[in-house]
Design a protein around this motif. Sequence first.
Motif, PDB file in Angstrom:
ATOM      1  N   PHE A   1       0.821  -1.211   0.000  1.00 52.66           N
ATOM      2  CA  PHE A   1       0.000   0.000   0.000  1.00 52.66           C
ATOM      3  C   PHE A   1       0.854   1.259   0.000  1.00 52.66           C
TER       4      PHE A   1
ATOM      5  N   ASN B   1      -5.363  -5.277  -4.376  1.00 50.72           N
ATOM      6  CA  ASN B   1      -5.391  -3.848  -4.038  1.00 50.72           C
ATOM      7  C   ASN B   1      -4.343  -3.046  -4.812  1.00 50.72           C
TER       8      ASN B   1
ATOM      9  N   SER C   1      -7.719  -6.749  -8.603  1.00 49.99           N
ATOM     10  CA  SER C   1      -7.627  -5.288  -8.668  1.00 49.99           C
ATOM     11  C   SER C   1      -7.169  -4.765 -10.020  1.00 49.99           C
TER      12      SER C   1
ATOM     13  N   GLU D   1     -14.822  -4.515  -0.829  1.00 49.70           N
ATOM     14  CA  GLU D   1     -14.817  -3.059  -0.991  1.00 49.70           C
ATOM     15  C   GLU D   1     -13.419  -2.472  -1.182  1.00 49.70           C
ATOM     16  N   ARG D   2     -12.376  -3.296  -1.048  1.00 48.66           N
ATOM     17  CA  ARG D   2     -11.006  -2.799  -1.165  1.00 48.66           C
ATOM     18  C   ARG D   2     -10.363  -3.091  -2.515  1.00 48.66           C
TER      19      ARG D   2
ATOM     20  N   LEU E   1     -13.722 -11.172   2.421  1.00 46.86           N
ATOM     21  CA  LEU E   1     -12.467 -10.630   2.949  1.00 46.86           C
ATOM     22  C   LEU E   1     -11.586 -11.678   3.625  1.00 46.86           C
TER      23      LEU E   1
ATOM     24  N   TRP F   1      -8.438 -11.131   6.003  1.00 45.89           N
ATOM     25  CA  TRP F   1      -8.116  -9.709   5.961  1.00 45.89           C
ATOM     26  C   TRP F   1      -9.149  -8.852   6.681  1.00 45.89           C
TER      27      TRP F   1
ATOM     28  N   THR G   1      -9.770  -0.973   6.089  1.00 46.09           N
ATOM     29  CA  THR G   1      -9.910  -0.469   4.728  1.00 46.09           C
ATOM     30  C   THR G   1      -9.219   0.880   4.636  1.00 46.09           C
TER      31      THR G   1
ATOM     32  N   LYS H   1     -11.298   2.741  -0.278  1.00 46.86           N
ATOM     33  CA  LYS H   1     -12.474   1.983  -0.696  1.00 46.86           C
ATOM     34  C   LYS H   1     -12.640   2.083  -2.209  1.00 46.86           C
ATOM     35  N   LYS H   2     -12.583   0.926  -2.869  1.00 44.83           N
ATOM     36  CA  LYS H   2     -12.801   0.874  -4.311  1.00 44.83           C
ATOM     37  C   LYS H   2     -13.683  -0.329  -4.611  1.00 44.83           C
TER      38      LYS H   2
END
Length: 451
Positions: free
Chosen positions: A185, A284, A318, A347-348, A378, A381, A387, A390-391
């Motif tokens: 990240f 992600n 992702s 949602e991630r 999830l 995780w 989160t 949020k995507k």
Amino acid sequence: MKKILCSVLVFASLTGAFAQKIASVTTKVKAPFGTVTVTSPDFKKAKKFVITDFGAVPGDKQKNSQAIAQAIAKANEQGGGIVVVPKGEWLTGKVHLKSNVNLQLDKDAVLLFSEDPNDYLPAVHSTWEGMECYNYSPLVYAYKCENVAITGEGELKAKMEVWKEWFSRPKPHMESIKKLYTDAFNYVPVEQRQMVNDTAHLRPQFIQFNRCENVLMQGVKVTNSPFWTIHPYLCKNVVLRDLKVYAHGHNNDGVDPEMSQNVLIENCVFDQGDDAIAIKSGRNPEGWRLKTPSKNIVMRNCTVKNGHQLVAIGSELSGGIENVFIDNCQVLDGAKLFHLLFIKTNERMGGYVKNIYMSNVKSGKIDLGILGIETDVLYQWKNLVPTVIKKLTPIESVYLENVTATDVKFVSRILGQKELPVKNISLKNVNATTIAEKKDIHENVVNFTSK
């Protein structure tokens, strides 16, 4: 004059070395979204390099590892060739393939891979559940190769004594993957994501083609795996044909095409402890960073004896997944299966899923149902990390036709999100003999049709 002569000799040497240029074969498959064209290497006229000529001895791990490496290097240096593993059992450590090399396992040949993690060091540029890192080498590893193959009638088999001890996910392991997730990240350079230590215990894939083009696996049997079994990662043009894959450990998917394009999986038999096929495209920020969708993937004429799903899409998606065609496959009676097609995200993830086609599939009993789409998957995780960004994942254009099963809980369960409903789902002649709960269970779905 001497300089000119030297140049001529060097040129002659180089042209001689590459005189065996590896031929290629093109396969075209008509799919509902267009024609998928896949190029694979053809080694019919290539020179053979038998590992016993390089010092391989049954039962001698060190000599066999060295002999295989030397044979691969020699074949590569001479512009291409077939490295032959003859009849017998050959204990070895890691095998690193090179361009223009076909690893051929003769009938009754078993390439038996050591269970000692130290045999898979130094660490290499690999992945763990959709995140890039430096980890133990996959047992068979090809990095940035062209025209690479594993063929024959023999078997690749992993010894599992140590890897089985690593199946559990204790707190130190979870802390290590939490750190890897955080590094990804924060866009920490991959070279700094060193995951080989006493606590991470990130099991390596059995076979990983990493950033390769023109890949062929044909005929062989693959037995057991520390982690994902066959992992084409950031590859173009992959043919997996006539394989028999058996692995019943933790995370033992059969094939995981990830951020790979133009992939043909045909005439294979899968007996898995996890998904038979799991199509992925990064977790992600990794998928967002590499921006490479998985697309133009065909699975046909395959048989599943066991597995969580016939085909799973996600949850690492992702980078996006599109243009997938599953045709003329069967799941044998007695198989323990959750779904035939399962699309999973959260949602991630972001990314997207579109143009997914399944047709002419037959199955016996399924523990859950034929089609599952869930947008809040999830796993570990959920409580491991919060989160950060949020995507949501747009999911659309999923088509099933001529798909049957015997006993199910539901035919379709689609759990979309209110902010971004799942849309354009079509089921035509999709039936089950017995439905224990409800035919269709839907939340936040737009334009669903069933005929």
